[in-house]
Design a protein around this motif. Sequence first.
Motif, PDB file in Angstrom:
ATOM      1  N   THR A  22       0.825  -1.207   0.000  1.00 51.13           N
ATOM      2  CA  THR A  22       0.000   0.000   0.000  1.00 51.13           C
ATOM      3  C   THR A  22       0.860   1.259   0.000  1.00 51.13           C
ATOM      4  O   THR A  22       1.886   1.317   0.680  1.00 51.13           O
ATOM      5  N   VAL A  23       0.421   2.239  -0.772  1.00 50.18           N
ATOM      6  CA  VAL A  23       1.042   3.564  -0.787  1.00 50.18           C
ATOM      7  C   VAL A  23      -0.070   4.594  -0.608  1.00 50.18           C
ATOM      8  O   VAL A  23      -1.103   4.517  -1.278  1.00 50.18           O
ATOM      9  N   ASN A  24       0.131   5.525   0.306  1.00 47.34           N
ATOM     10  CA  ASN A  24      -0.822   6.608   0.521  1.00 47.34           C
ATOM     11  C   ASN A  24      -0.181   7.930   0.111  1.00 47.34           C
ATOM     12  O   ASN A  24       1.008   8.155   0.367  1.00 47.34           O
ATOM     13  N   GLY A  25      -0.964   8.783  -0.516  1.00 48.40           N
ATOM     14  CA  GLY A  25      -0.408  10.069  -0.904  1.00 48.40           C
ATOM     15  C   GLY A  25      -1.387  10.905  -1.700  1.00 48.40           C
ATOM     16  O   GLY A  25      -2.536  10.514  -1.928  1.00 48.40           O
ATOM     17  N   GLU A  26      -0.905  12.061  -2.127  1.00 49.69           N
ATOM     18  CA  GLU A  26      -1.724  12.992  -2.906  1.00 49.69           C
ATOM     19  C   GLU A  26      -1.449  12.807  -4.393  1.00 49.69           C
ATOM     20  O   GLU A  26      -0.293  12.668  -4.810  1.00 49.69           O
ATOM     21  N   VAL A  27      -2.508  12.806  -5.171  1.00 44.82           N
ATOM     22  CA  VAL A  27      -2.353  12.716  -6.623  1.00 44.82           C
ATOM     23  C   VAL A  27      -1.914  14.087  -7.137  1.00 44.82           C
ATOM     24  O   VAL A  27      -2.643  15.069  -7.013  1.00 44.82           O
ATOM     25  N   VAL A  28      -0.711  14.143  -7.699  1.00 44.20           N
ATOM     26  CA  VAL A  28      -0.161  15.429  -8.139  1.00 44.20           C
ATOM     27  C   VAL A  28      -0.145  15.574  -9.655  1.00 44.20           C
ATOM     28  O   VAL A  28       0.088  16.670 -10.173  1.00 44.20           O
ATOM     29  N   GLN A  29      -0.388  14.480 -10.354  1.00 47.82           N
ATOM     30  CA  GLN A  29      -0.410  14.565 -11.820  1.00 47.82           C
ATOM     31  C   GLN A  29      -1.256  13.440 -12.396  1.00 47.82           C
ATOM     32  O   GLN A  29      -1.257  12.324 -11.884  1.00 47.82           O
ATOM     33  N   ILE A  30      -1.984  13.761 -13.457  1.00 46.84           N
ATOM     34  CA  ILE A  30      -2.763  12.770 -14.196  1.00 46.84           C
ATOM     35  C   ILE A  30      -2.223  12.748 -15.618  1.00 46.84           C
ATOM     36  O   ILE A  30      -2.372  13.722 -16.361  1.00 46.84           O
ATOM     37  N   GLN A  31      -1.577  11.656 -15.988  1.00 44.17           N
ATOM     38  CA  GLN A  31      -1.010  11.574 -17.334  1.00 44.17           C
ATOM     39  C   GLN A  31      -2.090  11.282 -18.378  1.00 44.17           C
ATOM     40  O   GLN A  31      -2.113  11.870 -19.451  1.00 44.17           O
ATOM     41  N   ASP A  32      -2.962  10.336 -18.058  1.00 45.25           N
ATOM     42  CA  ASP A  32      -4.075   9.997 -18.950  1.00 45.25           C
ATOM     43  C   ASP A  32      -5.141   9.287 -18.124  1.00 45.25           C
ATOM     44  O   ASP A  32      -5.093   9.326 -16.891  1.00 45.25           O
ATOM     45  N   GLY A  33      -6.075   8.627 -18.787  1.00 51.52           N
ATOM     46  CA  GLY A  33      -7.197   8.040 -18.068  1.00 51.52           C
ATOM     47  C   GLY A  33      -6.880   6.857 -17.185  1.00 51.52           C
ATOM     48  O   GLY A  33      -7.730   6.441 -16.393  1.00 51.52           O
ATOM     49  N   GLY A  63      -9.771   9.974 -25.471  1.00 51.54           N
ATOM     50  CA  GLY A  63      -8.587   9.982 -24.618  1.00 51.54           C
ATOM     51  C   GLY A  63      -8.586  11.185 -23.679  1.00 51.54           C
ATOM     52  O   GLY A  63      -8.307  11.060 -22.483  1.00 51.54           O
ATOM     53  N   LYS A  64      -8.937  12.359 -24.227  1.00 45.06           N
ATOM     54  CA  LYS A  64      -8.963  13.574 -23.408  1.00 45.06           C
ATOM     55  C   LYS A  64     -10.115  13.564 -22.400  1.00 45.06           C
ATOM     56  O   LYS A  64      -9.919  13.926 -21.235  1.00 45.06           O
ATOM     57  N   PRO A  65     -11.332  13.157 -22.796  1.00 43.34           N
ATOM     58  CA  PRO A  65     -12.406  13.057 -21.798  1.00 43.34           C
ATOM     59  C   PRO A  65     -12.078  12.077 -20.673  1.00 43.34           C
ATOM     60  O   PRO A  65     -12.444  12.311 -19.515  1.00 43.34           O
ATOM     61  N   ALA A  66     -11.383  10.986 -20.998  1.00 43.97           N
ATOM     62  CA  ALA A  66     -11.000  10.023 -19.964  1.00 43.97           C
ATOM     63  C   ALA A  66     -10.046  10.681 -18.973  1.00 43.97           C
ATOM     64  O   ALA A  66     -10.178  10.517 -17.755  1.00 43.97           O
ATOM     65  N   ARG A  67      -9.095  11.435 -19.483  1.00 44.01           N
ATOM     66  CA  ARG A  67      -8.155  12.124 -18.599  1.00 44.01           C
ATOM     67  C   ARG A  67      -8.887  13.170 -17.755  1.00 44.01           C
ATOM     68  O   ARG A  67      -8.610  13.322 -16.560  1.00 44.01           O
ATOM     69  N   ARG A  68      -9.836  13.889 -18.368  1.00 41.78           N
ATOM     70  CA  ARG A  68     -10.584  14.916 -17.627  1.00 41.78           C
ATOM     71  C   ARG A  68     -11.345  14.306 -16.460  1.00 41.78           C
ATOM     72  O   ARG A  68     -11.394  14.875 -15.366  1.00 41.78           O
ATOM     73  N   LEU A  69     -11.955  13.148 -16.684  1.00 45.70           N
ATOM     74  CA  LEU A  69     -12.692  12.503 -15.598  1.00 45.70           C
ATOM     75  C   LEU A  69     -11.740  12.103 -14.479  1.00 45.70           C
ATOM     76  O   LEU A  69     -12.044  12.303 -13.294  1.00 45.70           O
ATOM     77  N   ALA A  70     -10.590  11.543 -14.840  1.00 46.60           N
ATOM     78  CA  ALA A  70      -9.606  11.159 -13.825  1.00 46.60           C
ATOM     79  C   ALA A  70      -9.136  12.381 -13.039  1.00 46.60           C
ATOM     80  O   ALA A  70      -8.947  12.318 -11.819  1.00 46.60           O
ATOM     81  N   VAL A  71      -8.966  13.506 -13.737  1.00 46.83           N
ATOM     82  CA  VAL A  71      -8.574  14.756 -13.074  1.00 46.83           C
ATOM     83  C   VAL A  71      -9.655  15.192 -12.089  1.00 46.83           C
ATOM     84  O   VAL A  71      -9.378  15.534 -10.934  1.00 46.83           O
ATOM     85  N   ASP A  72     -10.904  15.181 -12.546  1.00 47.80           N
ATOM     86  CA  ASP A  72     -12.018  15.605 -11.689  1.00 47.80           C
ATOM     87  C   ASP A  72     -12.143  14.730 -10.443  1.00 47.80           C
ATOM     88  O   ASP A  72     -12.459  15.219  -9.354  1.00 47.80           O
TER      89      ASP A  72
END
Length: 226
Positions: A22-33, A63-72
């Motif tokens: 297990t790793v706990n932390g803050e998501v600082v970047q979303i490369q893609d979906g 591809g971009k909508p998938a990344r946007r959802l992951a970002v949100d």
Amino acid sequence: MGIKTSLLVLMLFLVPQAKLKTVNGEVVQIQDGDTLTVKTERDRLYKVRLADIDAPEMGQPFGKPARRLAVDLALEKTVRVNYTFKDKYGRLIGEVFLPDGKLLNEEMLKAGLAWHYRVKHPHSSFLEKLEYKAWKKNLGLWVQETPVPPWEFRRENRLPLPPTKPEHMDYDLFLSYGLLGDPKTRIYEWPECKGYPKDTKGYINFGNLLDAESLGYRVSQRCEIK
């Protein structure tokens, strides 16, 4: 359930399973979906590849909508990553739990912005149902008449040779390796082997030679190990 099937299921349970980490932390970047970077309290960065799903590549439709959802859903959120191994790029192949307890992997499927990446045996019937429901509702990428799976989009003219160990594997190329095991003969082979089967129905996909060997499969005599 037949005797052979029962034995296969039993062997799957008897094979030593990789320890869950297990790793706990803050998501600082979303490369893609399906890929993101997590930063721990000690400022250590981990790149994470979501297990069991495959989102459209950035050069593909959706591809971009998938990344946007992951970002949100995940960017700047504190998450928990459960994983059992790293691939050749050092990416943690795992599940990402969001602050509300939901799984990012599953949320991408529910929205129709990822495929169920069928690389485990047996396949997850739950994830298959999530994908089916999104397809039935024409959500996300499923509005397309003939969507191209990311693993087909990534496929090169020359298929890569299957790696020997999980840590030598590119998770994105799992299906491209074409490493197949026949449950009846307990023999495995890959596309460069002579007489490689054209009809792969009923075969098991492996991502590396060690996984096949650990389940009691042996390499076909028609294959040349380089």
